[in-house]
Design a protein around this motif. Structure first.
Motif, mmCIF file in Angstrom:
data_model
loop_
_atom_site.group_PDB
_atom_site.id
_atom_site.type_symbol
_atom_site.label_atom_id
_atom_site.label_comp_id
_atom_site.label_asym_id
_atom_site.label_seq_id
_atom_site.Cartn_x
_atom_site.Cartn_y
_atom_site.Cartn_z
ATOM 1 N N ARG A 247 12.168 19.685 -15.302
ATOM 2 C CA ARG A 247 13.025 18.564 -14.914
ATOM 3 C C ARG A 247 12.258 17.246 -14.941
ATOM 4 O O ARG A 247 12.880 16.178 -14.946
ATOM 5 C CB ARG A 247 13.584 18.801 -13.513
ATOM 6 C CG ARG A 247 14.463 20.052 -13.392
ATOM 7 C CD ARG A 247 14.827 20.303 -11.936
ATOM 8 N NE ARG A 247 15.601 21.533 -11.774
ATOM 9 C CZ ARG A 247 15.910 22.061 -10.594
ATOM 10 N NH1 ARG A 247 15.514 21.456 -9.473
ATOM 11 N NH2 ARG A 247 16.616 23.180 -10.520
ATOM 12 N N THR A 248 10.936 17.312 -14.938
ATOM 13 C CA THR A 248 10.124 16.099 -15.026
ATOM 14 C C THR A 248 10.065 15.683 -16.491
ATOM 15 O O THR A 248 9.522 16.402 -17.327
ATOM 16 C CB THR A 248 8.697 16.372 -14.512
ATOM 17 O OG1 THR A 248 8.767 16.885 -13.184
ATOM 18 C CG2 THR A 248 7.874 15.091 -14.520
ATOM 19 N N PRO A 249 10.642 14.529 -16.835
ATOM 20 C CA PRO A 249 10.749 14.162 -18.254
ATOM 21 C C PRO A 249 9.412 14.165 -18.987
ATOM 22 O O PRO A 249 9.336 14.644 -20.126
ATOM 23 C CB PRO A 249 11.357 12.754 -18.212
ATOM 24 C CG PRO A 249 12.114 12.719 -16.925
ATOM 25 C CD PRO A 249 11.305 13.546 -15.967
ATOM 26 N N ARG A 250 8.356 13.636 -18.355
ATOM 27 C CA ARG A 250 7.075 13.555 -19.064
ATOM 28 C C ARG A 250 6.501 14.935 -19.360
ATOM 29 O O ARG A 250 5.891 15.145 -20.409
ATOM 30 C CB ARG A 250 6.088 12.719 -18.250
ATOM 31 C CG ARG A 250 6.365 11.222 -18.316
ATOM 32 C CD ARG A 250 5.351 10.451 -17.503
ATOM 33 N NE ARG A 250 5.495 10.745 -16.083
ATOM 34 C CZ ARG A 250 4.569 10.454 -15.169
ATOM 35 N NH1 ARG A 250 3.438 9.893 -15.535
ATOM 36 N NH2 ARG A 250 4.777 10.726 -13.897
ATOM 37 N N PHE A 251 6.681 15.874 -18.441
ATOM 38 C CA PHE A 251 6.194 17.226 -18.688
ATOM 39 C C PHE A 251 6.998 17.880 -19.819
ATOM 40 O O PHE A 251 6.431 18.504 -20.721
ATOM 41 C CB PHE A 251 6.302 18.058 -17.415
ATOM 42 C CG PHE A 251 5.699 19.435 -17.530
ATOM 43 C CD1 PHE A 251 4.342 19.598 -17.783
ATOM 44 C CD2 PHE A 251 6.482 20.569 -17.384
ATOM 45 C CE1 PHE A 251 3.777 20.876 -17.889
ATOM 46 C CE2 PHE A 251 5.937 21.836 -17.490
ATOM 47 C CZ PHE A 251 4.580 21.987 -17.744
ATOM 48 N N ALA A 252 8.312 17.711 -19.780
ATOM 49 C CA ALA A 252 9.162 18.283 -20.833
ATOM 50 C C ALA A 252 8.840 17.666 -22.189
ATOM 51 O O ALA A 252 8.769 18.370 -23.204
ATOM 52 C CB ALA A 252 10.632 18.058 -20.483
ATOM 53 N N VAL A 253 8.616 16.343 -22.218
ATOM 54 C CA VAL A 253 8.290 15.674 -23.475
ATOM 55 C C VAL A 253 6.938 16.137 -24.005
ATOM 56 O O VAL A 253 6.762 16.335 -25.219
ATOM 57 C CB VAL A 253 8.311 14.139 -23.302
ATOM 58 C CG1 VAL A 253 7.713 13.448 -24.526
ATOM 59 C CG2 VAL A 253 9.736 13.653 -23.075
ATOM 60 N N SER A 254 5.974 16.323 -23.119
ATOM 61 C CA SER A 254 4.648 16.768 -23.576
ATOM 62 C C SER A 254 4.725 18.153 -24.203
ATOM 63 O O SER A 254 4.079 18.420 -25.227
ATOM 64 C CB SER A 254 3.652 16.771 -22.410
ATOM 65 O OG SER A 254 3.949 17.785 -21.468
ATOM 66 N N LEU A 255 5.535 19.044 -23.630
ATOM 67 C CA LEU A 255 5.699 20.383 -24.209
ATOM 68 C C LEU A 255 6.425 20.311 -25.551
ATOM 69 O O LEU A 255 6.052 20.999 -26.509
ATOM 70 C CB LEU A 255 6.470 21.282 -23.245
ATOM 71 C CG LEU A 255 5.813 21.602 -21.905
ATOM 72 C CD1 LEU A 255 6.682 22.568 -21.108
ATOM 73 C CD2 LEU A 255 4.419 22.183 -22.094
ATOM 74 N N THR A 256 7.461 19.467 -25.619
ATOM 75 C CA THR A 256 8.192 19.296 -26.870
ATOM 76 C C THR A 256 7.274 18.766 -27.966
ATOM 77 O O THR A 256 7.326 19.218 -29.123
ATOM 78 C CB THR A 256 9.371 18.328 -26.668
ATOM 79 O OG1 THR A 256 10.225 18.841 -25.653
ATOM 80 C CG2 THR A 256 10.165 18.165 -27.959
ATOM 81 N N THR A 257 6.436 17.813 -27.607
ATOM 82 C CA THR A 257 5.518 17.233 -28.584
ATOM 83 C C THR A 257 4.488 18.255 -29.037
ATOM 84 O O THR A 257 4.165 18.349 -30.236
ATOM 85 C CB THR A 257 4.811 16.009 -27.984
ATOM 86 O OG1 THR A 257 5.796 15.071 -27.541
ATOM 87 C CG2 THR A 257 3.904 15.346 -29.012
ATOM 88 N N ALA A 258 3.950 19.032 -28.094
ATOM 89 C CA ALA A 258 2.983 20.066 -28.456
ATOM 90 C C ALA A 258 3.602 21.051 -29.441
ATOM 91 O O ALA A 258 2.989 21.426 -30.452
ATOM 92 C CB ALA A 258 2.504 20.800 -27.204
#
Length: 504
Positions: A247-258
């Motif tokens: 639910r934390t956008p930055r954590f979700a974005v970092s996983l998506t980017t990885a």
């Protein structure tokens, strides 16, 4: 620990440049080549989190050293492989060993560096080494293939892995948790089953058809297992992955980017190397030279990106890096059209490498910055899982697209050439198993002299079909990187830097 990390991550990409050698010597089909690369990443991703928990309970050094011994055994099986099945089994055993040994490198960092600031620096070095291993894999692999075909890669793993195993057993301290947390076996089993069945369904669908009852049943059970995994993790007292952090956008974005970066990196290394070797007749040494500027770009950019992120925050570097990576891949596809433009291809891959290097560095630091410090190991391990999933999905999905385009497009071209139906199947089988003559200008002229113009047309049709599949793979990967840039820009739109919320 750094040697363990480097070796296990190196084997994610080092085999990509050996696929033509595997296909030629073992007559492996496209689907089998997918398993050679994807089997390692699949076992790695499916079991890495649970082995981290086992290390906490039974001893991190014990599990790490045991994992390295299994990794060496898998490398030995691969080096001695006499058919594709044996090689795939060896790669799976290697993935099992890597899954057991790699999590210990993270867990031990928390023990060796109890100070939070020192631990953060150590984790930065850890992430840099992982990225370096991914980057240098194809170049180093190309050199080894030039020396002794694909087996040289695995003999190197045997020697290096044995040395690292002995060093780890002698030099690393043992550590374990006095009050270890639960193992969450339900989560481990449902997650592994879901991932394995979906990947098998994607690859088996190439040969059996995606409408077949067997493939549909694999998808259904795999998706159901995935749903069960989500329910288990949401209700577990100590889950493998705390899904609420998504639910934390930055954590979700970092996983998506990885996920996206490694999806695209493997697309470039896997499919481009295979095309250059099979169709253009490039040697392992020449492949290494082609990929060297891209590798150097990744290394240079990763060294530069850390300071950039520290000054401006992750939004701009990750967005621009993803844009550069996507643009580089799309330009590389253009350079591979018709007669290859080597300079344009090299510059395009260099641009892509710079983009990958800039993007991949902040991924781990962002993930760690938004997760409480007591869960830093889980955050880093989850990021690694996202990377491995990127590899698996790239190999399985893009490989299926390539294989489908190869067989369907080639069948149409052969029909237009007036090739009888029974001979079409022979030609398609020869392409899929690497039995076609190697391309390149000298190879083409020799084929025409030896077999005449009709056979030459058949072979050119096969090469053109392969290039169509390559274009689809690179287009999908490049566009996905550009979409990732947009997602990053939106996900970080309110962030001017990395806000630390590490709280115990």
């Amino acid at each position: 620990m750094t040697l363990v990390l480097f070796l296990t991550f190196l084997d994610t990409t080092i085999v990509a440049v050996a696929l033509a050698s595997v296909q030629s010597l073992l007559h492996a089909g496209v689907a089998q080549l997918q398993w050679v690369v994807g089997g390692y990443a699949l076992v790695f991703a499916a079991l890495m989190l649970i082995f981290g928990k086992l290390g906490d309970r039974f001893g991190r050094r014990r599990i790490l050293v045991g994992g390295m011994a299994v990794f060496v055994a898998g490398s030995l099986i691969s080096a001695l492989a006499i058919n594709p099945t044996m090689l795939i089994i060896g790669r799976g055993v290697m993935g099992l060993g890597a899954a057991a040994s790699e999590p210990g490198t993270l867990s031990m960092l928390r023990q060796l560096f109890p100070d939070e600031s020192q631990r953060a620096k150590a984790l930065g070095v850890w992430a840099a080494i992982a990225g370096l291993a991914i980057a240098v894999g194809p170049v180093f692999g190309g050199v080894l293939v030039g020396i002794g075909e694909f087996r040289a890669i695995f003999w190197f793993n045997v020697a290096a892995g044995a040395a690292v195993t002995v060093l780890a057993a002698k030099m690393l301290p043992e550590s374990l948790d006095v009050n270890p947390s639960g193992l969450d076996m339900k989560g481990a089993i449902t997650g592994a089953v879901s991932l394995a069945l979906i990947v098998v369904a994607i690859i088996q669908g190439e040969s059996q058809g995606y409408a077949s009852a067997f493939v549909i049943s694999l998808f259904v059970v795999g998706i159901a297992s995935g749903a069960a995994f989500v329910l288990v993790e949401l209700n577990a007292s100590d889950p493998l992955i705390n899904l609420r952090y998504l639910r934390t956008p930055r954590f979700a974005v970092s996983l998506t980017t990885a996920f996206t970066v490694y999806f695209t990196v493997i697309a470039v290394f896997f499919f481009t190397a295979l095309y250059l070797q099979l169709v253009e007749g490039y040697s392992g040494y020449r492949i290494a030279l082609i990929f060297l500027p891209m590798t150097l770009g990744m290394v240079f950019a990763s060294l530069f990106a850390g300071g950039w992120v520290a000054r401006t925050g992750p939004r701009v570097p990750m967005t621009l890096g993803a844009m550069a990576g996507g643009a580089g891949v799309l330009l590389a596809d253009i350079a591979l059209g018709g007669n290859i433009h080597v300079l344009m291809l090299t510059l395009s891959l260099t641009l892509a490498g710079l983009g990958f290097g800039i993007t991949v560095v902040p991924v781990t630091s962002v993930a760690l910055s938004v997760i409480p410090s007591r869960h830093s190991g889980m955050a880093a391990a989850t990021t690694n899982t996202a990377r491995a999933l990127g590899v698996i999905v790239s190999v399985s999905v893009l490989g299926s697209l390539l294989n489908g385009e190869l067989t369907n497009s080639l069948a149409r071209r052969l029909e237009l050439l007036g090739v009888p139906a029974n001979f079409r199947d022979i030609v398609i089988s020869a392409v899929e198993t690497g039995s076609m003559p190697t391309g390149g200008s000298s190879g083409i002229s020799q084929i025409e002299k030896a077999y005449g113009p009709l056979v030459l047309k058949v072979i050119n049709a096969a090469y053109e079909a392969f290039h169509n599949g390559l274009t689809i793979a690179l287009m999908v990967a490049g566009l996905l990187m550009l979409v990732s840039a947009l997602v990053t820009a939106i996900g970080f739109r309110r962030e001017n830097g990395i806000s630390m919320i590490n709280q115990d």
